[in-house]
Design a protein around this motif. Structure first.
Motif: not given
Length: 246
Positions: A121-127, A225-241
């Motif tokens: 998931v962090r790799g998806i967020l990185a690039d 398992h360690g993912l932060a709230d801001d990372e989950i918010a970023e996952l939504r921003r990156v993947l969704l429109q």
């Protein structure tokens, strides 16, 4: 995939597709951001060129060291970050030898490979664009992509349908060859065909329901398992429109 957004044609790639267009309430997943596939070991020259045209910035390889050594990716000349996240704690062969069901295998992945799932998931967020792959693109990729999509808010039926697509994208010739080889090695295995060739929707539905039952949601699983709230918010921003009519 609709005619408007056909799957990328990358000759030699197994089960490669864009994870765009999946419903997420009044939104949907973006095209051209997250791709998934099986291994990239059999790309021909045209396939390597077609892969380069996806302009991937990161490839996340979920295979074990021995799989990578045996079937290295044919991506020479493509400028891309390759992130290795081996997800299985045992060998692929051990799952056939132990005759695990898909449900048992997925429970192992959820329970024993949580750090790896978070790393993906962090790799998806990185690039982005980013491609996540294993050998077939069915189990390790299927579980990881499903958890990421569910955590981003994609509708459960859309997550399950994306997983289930794999079975129809595996060539019959490949399935016959693999099953013949595996059956010669494990003649009495009950779950061999499921492990090698199938992606049944009820199995993914049961896995998501189990995660929800034990953690509350896929988001809470990743948080645990360690993912932060801001990372989950970023996952939504990156993947969704947001859909225009939404």
């Amino acid at each position: 995939m609709t005619g408007e957004h056909p799957d990328p044609v990358v000759s030699g790639a197994l089960n490669l597709r864009d994870v765009g267009g999946l419903r997420a309430g009044s939104a949907s997943t973006r095209y051209g951001v997250l791709f998934r596939s099986g291994n990239l070991a059999r790309l021909d020259d045209a396939g390597t060129r077609a892969l380069a045209e996806l302009r991937l910035r990161r490839i996340i390889d979920l295979r074990a060291d021995d799989e990578v050594t045996r079937e290295p990716s044919r991506i020479a000349g493509i400028e891309v970050v390759t992130q290795r996240v081996p997800l299985f704690l045992g060998s692929v062969e051990s799952f056939f030898r132990d005759d695990l069901s898909l449900a048992e295998l997925y429970r192992h992945l959820v329970d024993d490979s949580s750090e790896g799932v978070v790393a993906v998931v962090r790799g998806i967020l990185a690039d982005q664009p980013v491609l996540v792959h294993c050998t077939v693109g069915k189990d390790r990729t299927g579980v990881t992509i499903a958890l990421a999509l569910a955590a981003a808010g994609v509708d459960s039926d859309a997550v399950i349908a994306d997983y289930a697509r794999t079975e129809g994208l595996l060539p019959a010739k490949r399935n016959r060859r693999v099953l013949q080889l595996l059956r010669s090695m494990h003649p009495d295995a009950v779950h061999l065909e499921d492990l090698a060739t199938r992606s049944p929707a009820p199995v993914m539905q049961a896995m998501l329901e189990d995660v929800e039952r034990r953690y509350g949601s896929a988001q809470e699983y990743l948080r645990a398992h360690g993912l932060a709230d801001d990372e989950i918010a970023e996952l939504r921003r990156v993947l969704l429109q947001r859909d225009p009519a939404g």
